[in-house]
Motif scaffolding. Sequence first.
Motif, PDB file in Angstrom:
ATOM      1  N   VAL A 245       0.770  -1.125   0.191  1.00  0.00           N
ATOM      2  CA  VAL A 245      -0.055   0.066  -0.051  1.00  0.00           C
ATOM      3  C   VAL A 245       0.924   1.076  -0.056  1.00  0.00           C
ATOM      4  N   ALA A 246       1.913   1.413   0.821  1.00  0.00           N
ATOM      5  CA  ALA A 246       2.763   2.559   1.044  1.00  0.00           C
ATOM      6  C   ALA A 246       4.184   2.315   0.686  1.00  0.00           C
ATOM      7  N   LEU A 247       4.558   2.640  -0.674  1.00  0.00           N
ATOM      8  CA  LEU A 247       5.839   2.236  -1.394  1.00  0.00           C
ATOM      9  C   LEU A 247       6.307   3.544  -1.431  1.00  0.00           C
ATOM     10  N   GLY A 248       8.011   3.604  -1.169  1.00  0.00           N
ATOM     11  CA  GLY A 248       8.838   4.806  -1.491  1.00  0.00           C
ATOM     12  C   GLY A 248       9.073   4.928  -2.893  1.00  0.00           C
ATOM     13  N   GLU A 249      10.002   5.622  -3.228  1.00  0.00           N
ATOM     14  CA  GLU A 249      10.139   6.086  -4.575  1.00  0.00           C
ATOM     15  C   GLU A 249      10.850   4.803  -5.286  1.00  0.00           C
ATOM     16  N   ASN A 250      11.768   4.060  -4.814  1.00  0.00           N
ATOM     17  CA  ASN A 250      12.179   2.894  -5.593  1.00  0.00           C
ATOM     18  C   ASN A 250      11.474   1.684  -5.104  1.00  0.00           C
ATOM     19  N   GLY A 251      10.232   1.703  -4.557  1.00  0.00           N
ATOM     20  CA  GLY A 251       9.532   0.464  -4.485  1.00  0.00           C
ATOM     21  C   GLY A 251       9.290  -0.017  -3.251  1.00  0.00           C
ATOM     22  N   GLN A 252      10.481   0.466  -2.050  1.00  0.00           N
ATOM     23  CA  GLN A 252      10.459  -0.145  -0.885  1.00  0.00           C
ATOM     24  C   GLN A 252       9.324   0.282   0.145  1.00  0.00           C
ATOM     25  N   GLU A 253       9.008  -0.549   0.985  1.00  0.00           N
ATOM     26  CA  GLU A 253       7.869  -0.306   1.792  1.00  0.00           C
ATOM     27  C   GLU A 253       8.495   0.686   2.815  1.00  0.00           C
ATOM     28  N   VAL A 254       7.329   1.599   3.117  1.00  0.00           N
ATOM     29  CA  VAL A 254       7.468   2.706   3.876  1.00  0.00           C
ATOM     30  C   VAL A 254       6.535   2.778   5.083  1.00  0.00           C
ATOM     31  N   PRO A 255       6.649   3.575   5.998  1.00  0.00           N
ATOM     32  CA  PRO A 255       5.626   3.574   7.146  1.00  0.00           C
ATOM     33  C   PRO A 255       4.352   3.886   6.498  1.00  0.00           C
ATOM     34  N   GLN A 256       3.347   3.480   7.276  1.00  0.00           N
ATOM     35  CA  GLN A 256       1.897   3.664   6.853  1.00  0.00           C
ATOM     36  C   GLN A 256       1.109   4.055   7.869  1.00  0.00           C
TER      37      GLN A 256
END
Length: 525
Positions: A245-256
Amino acid sequence: MFQMSNPIERQPTERTIYLETFGCQMNELDSELVQGQLVSLGYTFCRSRTDADVVLFNTCSVREQAENKVLSRIGELSVEKSEGRTVVIGMLGCLPEREGNRLLRKYPQIDFICGPSELDRLPTLLQNTLVTEKLSTAERAALQGNRSRRSAALSAADDNLELLDLSRVFDPDFRQSSGRSAYVRITRGCNKFCTYCVVPNTRGAEVHRPPDSIIEECKKLVESGAVEITLLGQTVNHYCYTHGVALGENGQEVPQIGPGLTAFKKPTDTDQTVTTFANLLQRIHDEIPNLLRLRFVTSYPIDFGDDILEVMRDCPRICNYLHVPAQSGSNRILKKMNRGYTVEEYLEFIDRARKIIPDVEIAGDIIIGFCSESEEDYEATRELITKVRFKNNFVFHYSPRPGTVAINRFEDDVPREVKKRRLNALLDLGAKISAQVHQSYEGREVDVFVEKVSPQSVKQRGIELKWEEKKIQLSGRTSGDLICVFDVNSEAKAKKLLGTIVQIEITGSAPLLLKGVLTTTILSK
Ligand code: SAM
Ligand code: SF4
């Protein structure tokens, strides 16, 4: 005499910093992260306020008393400043987040303020203050204000605080006590809105960190010497990460942003797209075998499924300990507090926990004298703590906080002396129950994680008692978080045991203490 320093003569990073922390474990962790960040930039920290070029206060706003303490420190520093001392004062944490620029206007001696969600900006703020003679009010404040309750999942993606958590440096020798025990935040903020509490305003909406980041941080901590990790969250059992659901610029998962409360009605086991709190505990336990103890605080009495209790039961390195505040034993007061459960539901949870984990120890928090609390409500709280048999309770008298629902809607009508009487009587009752809980351990063997030389021993070592064999008292905690002390007869032995888990036979007890003798030296290192 104060040290005088001219800002022009020295590089900003040559300044020494004194940092004082008020409040909860979240604040302790924030301070550790801030310290690590500033040390890596070349700043040094000192243990005395009078020796420092920069004084930072990491503040707490949960109760008035903690605020008053820090404001009196500001008063003392203001006098010193007016007498010619050159010192930069920075206020971090919940108090500036709540008060904002009002604080700078009221206390112009404060050089900058920084809320808990903006701590990654602290080095820039400090640097600017040290090189610039006078910053504007806007430049002196790093606060999220209303924006802290961000609304969309992806808006947490550019969340630099995640980097702050991940880039931490863990140095067991640098820490003052419990050197091998570390905190790891798994969620920030809170979505519960208990009517007395400032936390949802000062810490913002619930944000959940990606499980891989949490596990990476735990692994790094263990590689750097941590033996015990405590996972932190205001309602830690609400942890729930939806993948993809929450992805950073290079596709890694980030806090949501945390999902709505309906999401805690337990996702099915086959749902592969969600990491629940039970899944997270299991992963940390299984993927980090060198982590000897895993704990978590603070639990919320509802939304706590059997899946979590079963993982605790089945994973030997997860501690048998729950900190699960009840706040009151009266249904009327619980409703007024907007806690969302009844006494019966709370007791049902405790029964379930004890059935699944028979050895579990339970601690809690109680607020005494909340608006309109009658003798009958108070008696109901006494009844609750007698039934639950807490190992201990943190008891606070109600403190009306600006910005909360309670301060605006309810009268703080329980007189101060009534609050005081009820609080003291509840502490007495709690101590009796705690003494019985501790006494029940006499004659048993328990595993103790050795944390420190007990303060008692430190005091005695100042005096040379030549006629007595020199004993050193060590202090540690059981899996159920009971404090346990025992003696060893040499400094070398004390040093060897610190940070290890040993077996202790319990020979005596006090309301908040087990006393014992060492049976097996090192169970694990
Ligand atoms: N999230 C945790 C929970 O819900 O149990 C507690 C976090 S709060 C920072 C820690 C404790 O402070 C609470 O459990 C409560 O007992 C106490 N507290 C919070 N607001 C308070 C207030 N206005 N007056 C007195 N005690 C308060
Ligand atoms: Fe405050 Fe209630 Fe959230 Fe705990 S759950 S932090 S008491 S609002």
